[in-house]
Design an enzyme around this catalytic site. Structure first.
Site, PDB file in Angstrom:
ATOM      1  N   HIS A  19      93.191 -63.964 -62.771  1.00 24.18           N
ATOM      2  CA  HIS A  19      94.717 -64.270 -63.095  1.00 24.18           C
ATOM      3  C   HIS A  19      95.474 -64.969 -61.973  1.00 24.18           C
ATOM      4  CE1 HIS A  19      93.886 -60.578 -60.696  1.00 24.18           C
ATOM      5  NE2 HIS A  19      93.540 -59.990 -61.659  1.00 24.18           N
ATOM      6  N   HIS A  72      86.418 -61.932 -60.806  1.00 20.29           N
ATOM      7  CA  HIS A  72      86.356 -60.624 -60.031  1.00 20.29           C
ATOM      8  C   HIS A  72      85.792 -59.526 -60.768  1.00 20.29           C
ATOM      9  CE1 HIS A  72      90.682 -60.538 -60.669  1.00 20.29           C
ATOM     10  NE2 HIS A  72      90.376 -59.328 -60.487  1.00 20.29           N
ATOM     11  N   CYS A 107      94.250 -50.845 -54.003  1.00 19.95           N
ATOM     12  CA  CYS A 107      94.672 -52.302 -54.419  1.00 19.95           C
ATOM     13  C   CYS A 107      96.017 -52.523 -54.366  1.00 19.95           C
ATOM     14  CB  CYS A 107      93.922 -52.487 -55.892  1.00 19.95           C
ATOM     15  SG  CYS A 107      94.204 -54.212 -56.302  1.00 19.95           S
TER      16      CYS A 107
HETATM   17 MN    MN Z   1      92.125 -58.180 -61.317  1.00 23.35          MN
END
Ligand code: MN
Length: 153
Positions: free
Chosen positions: A69, A107, A121
Site C-alpha cells: 500500500h 510485506h 505497528c
Molecule cells: Mn500493511
C-alpha cells in the site's frame, strides 16, 4: 476509531500482552484478505496525533496478509520471534527489533518460532487500502528463491 479529548484515557496498565480497557479485535473486519490467527489492539488513535499505534499478535504458525500500500509502517517486535518479508528481503525478527515497511513494498509477518509473534505497528490515521498480489505479482515473488522459500513455508 478516534477518541475525543474528553474520552481519552491517560493511563492504561499492561498485563499479559493486553492493555487495560483496549478491545482485542479481529485483524481485518472484512475477511476478504488471507491471513491466519491474528488479534489487533488499537493502543493510540488520537485525532491530534494523525497516526495510530496498534499491537498485533499472530498466534504460533499464523501469518499476516501479504500486501502492499502507499502508506508505510513502523514496526517494533515486542514478543516472540518469527520471520518477515519486506520487498525482496526475508529476515528473522525477535523482540525489540525494528522493521520499516516503505510505500508500495510487499510485506508479511509469520510466527514461525513456535510461539506467538507480537508487534507494535505505527501507521497514518488516514491511509489507503492494502493491495493484494495478483497472479503476476505472485509469479515475481515466486521467481526469487528467497521470497519463494518464505512463501512456501
Ligand atoms: Mn500493511
Amino acid at each position: 476509531m478516534t477518541l475525543t479529548t474528553d474520552q481519552r484515557t491517560l493511563f492504561r496498565q499492561f498485563r499479559d500482552y493486553r492493555w487495560e480497557s483496549v478491545a482485542s479485535q479481529p485483524y481485518k473486519e472484512d475477511g476478504a484478505a488471507p491471513f491466519k490467527t491474528i488479534a489487533r489492539q488499537v493502543l493510540f488513535a488520537d485525532a491530534q496525533l494523525d497516526c495510530e499505534l496498534r499491537y498485533f499478535e499472530i498466534a504460533a504458525e499464523g501469518y499476516s496478509t501479504l500486501e502492499r500500500h502507499e502508506h508505510m509502517h513502523a514496526v517494533m517486535i515486542l514478543r516472540g520471534h518469527g520471520e518477515c518479508l519486506v520487498g525482496e528481503d526475508v529476515r528473522s525478527v525477535k523482540s525489540f527489533d525494528l522493521v520499516t515497511i516503505p510505500s508500495w513494498t510487499w510485506h508479511q509477518f509469520r510466527a514461525t518460532g513456535g510461539e506467538a509473534l507480537g508487534f507494535l505497528c505505527m501507521v497514518n490515521a488516514q491511509r489507503d487500502r492494502p493491495q493484494l498480489p495478483n497472479e503476476q505479482d505472485l509469479a515475481a515473488l515466486m521467481a526469487n528463491p528467497v521470497t519463494a522459500a518464505f512463501l512456501a513455508d
